[in-house]
Design a protein around this motif. Structure first.
Motif, PDB file in Angstrom:
ATOM      1  N   ALA A 120       1.236  -1.810  -0.091  1.00  0.00           N
ATOM      2  CA  ALA A 120      -0.045   0.279  -0.119  1.00  0.00           C
ATOM      3  C   ALA A 120       1.108   0.903   0.530  1.00  0.00           C
ATOM      4  N   ARG A 121       2.038   1.130   0.959  1.00  0.00           N
ATOM      5  CA  ARG A 121       2.468   2.467   1.123  1.00  0.00           C
ATOM      6  C   ARG A 121       3.766   2.690  -0.029  1.00  0.00           C
ATOM      7  N   GLN A 122       4.030   1.706  -1.400  1.00  0.00           N
ATOM      8  CA  GLN A 122       4.254   1.777  -3.104  1.00  0.00           C
ATOM      9  C   GLN A 122       3.722   2.085  -3.502  1.00  0.00           C
ATOM     10  N   ARG A 123       2.199   2.385  -3.650  1.00  0.00           N
ATOM     11  CA  ARG A 123       1.077   2.280  -4.287  1.00  0.00           C
ATOM     12  C   ARG A 123       0.754   4.426  -4.195  1.00  0.00           C
ATOM     13  N   GLN A 124       0.982   4.265  -3.051  1.00  0.00           N
ATOM     14  CA  GLN A 124       0.811   5.739  -2.667  1.00  0.00           C
ATOM     15  C   GLN A 124       2.016   6.382  -2.987  1.00  0.00           C
ATOM     16  N   ILE A 125       3.158   6.620  -2.722  1.00  0.00           N
ATOM     17  CA  ILE A 125       3.907   6.803  -2.963  1.00  0.00           C
ATOM     18  C   ILE A 125       4.251   7.198  -4.900  1.00  0.00           C
ATOM     19  N   ASP A 126       4.465   6.264  -5.284  1.00  0.00           N
ATOM     20  CA  ASP A 126       3.924   5.591  -6.848  1.00  0.00           C
ATOM     21  C   ASP A 126       2.818   6.575  -6.836  1.00  0.00           C
ATOM     22  N   THR A 127       2.014   6.883  -6.591  1.00  0.00           N
ATOM     23  CA  THR A 127       0.891   8.161  -7.244  1.00  0.00           C
ATOM     24  C   THR A 127       0.531   9.230  -7.107  1.00  0.00           C
ATOM     25  N   PHE A 128       0.919   9.472  -5.757  1.00  0.00           N
ATOM     26  CA  PHE A 128       2.021  10.591  -5.301  1.00  0.00           C
ATOM     27  C   PHE A 128       2.767  11.244  -6.357  1.00  0.00           C
ATOM     28  N   GLY A 129       4.198  10.373  -5.855  1.00  0.00           N
ATOM     29  CA  GLY A 129       5.506  10.733  -5.959  1.00  0.00           C
ATOM     30  C   GLY A 129       5.446  11.578  -8.059  1.00  0.00           C
TER      31      GLY A 129
ATOM     32  N   ASP B 112      -1.024  22.123  -5.466  1.00  0.00           N
ATOM     33  CA  ASP B 112      -2.235  22.604  -5.497  1.00  0.00           C
ATOM     34  C   ASP B 112      -2.885  20.810  -6.245  1.00  0.00           C
ATOM     35  N   ARG B 113      -2.759  21.004  -6.824  1.00  0.00           N
ATOM     36  CA  ARG B 113      -3.500  19.880  -7.566  1.00  0.00           C
ATOM     37  C   ARG B 113      -3.751  18.230  -6.672  1.00  0.00           C
ATOM     38  N   ALA B 114      -2.124  18.223  -6.086  1.00  0.00           N
ATOM     39  CA  ALA B 114      -1.479  17.245  -5.660  1.00  0.00           C
ATOM     40  C   ALA B 114      -2.348  16.901  -4.215  1.00  0.00           C
ATOM     41  N   TRP B 115      -2.584  18.365  -4.118  1.00  0.00           N
ATOM     42  CA  TRP B 115      -3.670  18.979  -2.105  1.00  0.00           C
ATOM     43  C   TRP B 115      -4.632  17.647  -2.775  1.00  0.00           C
ATOM     44  N   THR B 116      -5.751  18.551  -3.536  1.00  0.00           N
ATOM     45  CA  THR B 116      -6.148  18.260  -3.806  1.00  0.00           C
ATOM     46  C   THR B 116      -6.762  16.956  -4.200  1.00  0.00           C
ATOM     47  N   ALA B 117      -5.626  16.015  -5.199  1.00  0.00           N
ATOM     48  CA  ALA B 117      -5.965  14.147  -4.632  1.00  0.00           C
ATOM     49  C   ALA B 117      -5.493  13.403  -3.685  1.00  0.00           C
ATOM     50  N   ILE B 118      -5.009  14.103  -3.204  1.00  0.00           N
ATOM     51  CA  ILE B 118      -3.993  13.296  -1.282  1.00  0.00           C
ATOM     52  C   ILE B 118      -5.249  13.500  -0.432  1.00  0.00           C
ATOM     53  N   THR B 119      -6.483  14.642  -0.713  1.00  0.00           N
ATOM     54  CA  THR B 119      -7.218  14.857  -0.131  1.00  0.00           C
ATOM     55  C   THR B 119      -8.788  14.451  -0.721  1.00  0.00           C
ATOM     56  N   GLY B 120      -8.897  13.996  -1.328  1.00  0.00           N
ATOM     57  CA  GLY B 120     -10.053  13.366  -2.152  1.00  0.00           C
ATOM     58  C   GLY B 120     -10.041  12.127  -1.581  1.00  0.00           C
ATOM     59  N   ALA B 121     -10.936  11.247  -2.451  1.00  0.00           N
ATOM     60  CA  ALA B 121     -11.252   9.977  -3.214  1.00  0.00           C
ATOM     61  C   ALA B 121     -10.282   8.910  -2.947  1.00  0.00           C
ATOM     62  N   ASP B 122      -9.263   8.836  -3.853  1.00  0.00           N
ATOM     63  CA  ASP B 122      -7.979   8.222  -3.886  1.00  0.00           C
ATOM     64  C   ASP B 122      -7.120   8.832  -2.712  1.00  0.00           C
ATOM     65  N   GLY B 123      -7.004   9.363  -2.610  1.00  0.00           N
ATOM     66  CA  GLY B 123      -5.801   9.659  -1.375  1.00  0.00           C
ATOM     67  C   GLY B 123      -6.445   9.361  -0.300  1.00  0.00           C
TER      68      GLY B 123
ATOM     69  N   GLY C  70      11.812  14.545  -0.463  1.00  0.00           N
ATOM     70  CA  GLY C  70      12.998  14.206  -1.690  1.00  0.00           C
ATOM     71  C   GLY C  70      11.938  14.961  -3.070  1.00  0.00           C
ATOM     72  N   PRO C  71      11.098  14.546  -2.662  1.00  0.00           N
ATOM     73  CA  PRO C  71      10.284  15.318  -4.121  1.00  0.00           C
ATOM     74  C   PRO C  71       9.478  15.959  -3.474  1.00  0.00           C
ATOM     75  N   LEU C  72       9.765  16.715  -2.021  1.00  0.00           N
ATOM     76  CA  LEU C  72       8.812  18.291  -2.322  1.00  0.00           C
ATOM     77  C   LEU C  72      10.737  18.838  -2.593  1.00  0.00           C
ATOM     78  N   GLU C  73      11.424  18.870  -2.701  1.00  0.00           N
ATOM     79  CA  GLU C  73      12.449  19.886  -2.242  1.00  0.00           C
ATOM     80  C   GLU C  73      13.102  19.958  -3.624  1.00  0.00           C
ATOM     81  N   GLU C  74      12.845  18.690  -4.663  1.00  0.00           N
ATOM     82  CA  GLU C  74      12.510  18.587  -6.202  1.00  0.00           C
ATOM     83  C   GLU C  74      12.642  19.491  -7.509  1.00  0.00           C
ATOM     84  N   GLY C  75      10.531  19.900  -5.844  1.00  0.00           N
ATOM     85  CA  GLY C  75       9.387  20.913  -6.743  1.00  0.00           C
ATOM     86  C   GLY C  75      10.043  21.894  -6.389  1.00  0.00           C
ATOM     87  N   LEU C  76       9.894  22.681  -5.569  1.00  0.00           N
ATOM     88  CA  LEU C  76      10.441  23.440  -4.340  1.00  0.00           C
ATOM     89  C   LEU C  76      11.967  24.536  -4.817  1.00  0.00           C
TER      90      LEU C  76
END
Length: 205
Positions: free
Chosen positions: A62-71, A87-98, A130-136
């Motif tokens: 389950a964790r690998q799925r989460q990392i792959d999807t939200f990464g 912003d779009r990632a936040w919407t997905a994370i807090t939505g039905a899929d997340g 890591g993903p946050l640092e890369e984006g920022l």
């Protein structure tokens, strides 16, 4: 002669167990997982060895799925500002899929009994830096990764406690506006001091 391990069957069972756990929570007993996979508790033990080994494998899948999807959601896209991506990632994370992931791993992080994943609290933090640092870094502020992660986690805890989506969404977008303001005047590849980052995070004058 005993049966030989069949990795493809084990993998299929693990996917079905992860599906069930994300939908209904991680069970204490094997029977719900056996029912969900159409097999028996005995066969699950055959493939995974022990109940705890199976539950650890379910959490890992389950964790690998989460990392792959939200990464992928957090990935820098050259055609849009990264704050829009976030912003779009936040919407997905807090939505039905997340939400199934938030429920599963929120309970695991808060549990006093960490035997299934002793290092989870640390991993739940470092996985996302890591993903946050890369984006920022794409907006010149990689050093804000810890702050952004802390705000996201705090607002997720607020959302879990209050179910007030409108308020937490508004707070997150106010925070994104602050991040955009902090990024103003810093071209991509520079930090808060205005120095250019060399590979490995070392700053160069």
């Amino acid at each position: 002669m005993g049966r030989r391990p069949q990795p493809e069957i084990k993998d299929r069972l693990l996917d079905a167990c992860a599906d069930h756990a994300l939908a209904h929570g991680l069970p204490d007993r094997l029977e719900p997982l056996a029912t969900a996979t159409g097999t028996s508790a005995r066969m699950l033990i055959y493939h995974f060895g022990t109940r705890d080994a199976l539950l650890r494998a379910v959490l890992g899948r389950a964790r690998q799925r989460q990392i792959d999807t939200f990464g992928e959601l957090l990935r820098v896209r050259p055609d849009e500002p990264w704050t829009v991506t976030l912003d779009r990632a936040w919407t997905a994370i807090t939505g039905a899929d997340g939400l199934p992931y938030l429920r599963m791993f929120g309970r695991l992080r808060e549990s006093a009994d960490q035997r299934l994943w002793p290092d989870f609290r640390r991993a739940a933090t470092t996985d996302w830096l890591g993903p946050l640092e890369e984006g920022l870094r794409s907006i010149g502020r990689p050093e804000l990764a810890t702050l952004v992660l802390a705000v996201i986690r705090g607002l997720l805890m607020d959302l879990d406690a209050t179910a007030d989506t409108a308020r937490t969404d508004r707070a997150f977008r106010d925070f994104l506006a602050a991040v955009e303001h902090m990024a103003d005047g810093f071209p991509a590849g520079t930090g808060a001091t205005g120095t250019t980052e060399a590979p490995g995070g070392v700053t160069a004058d």
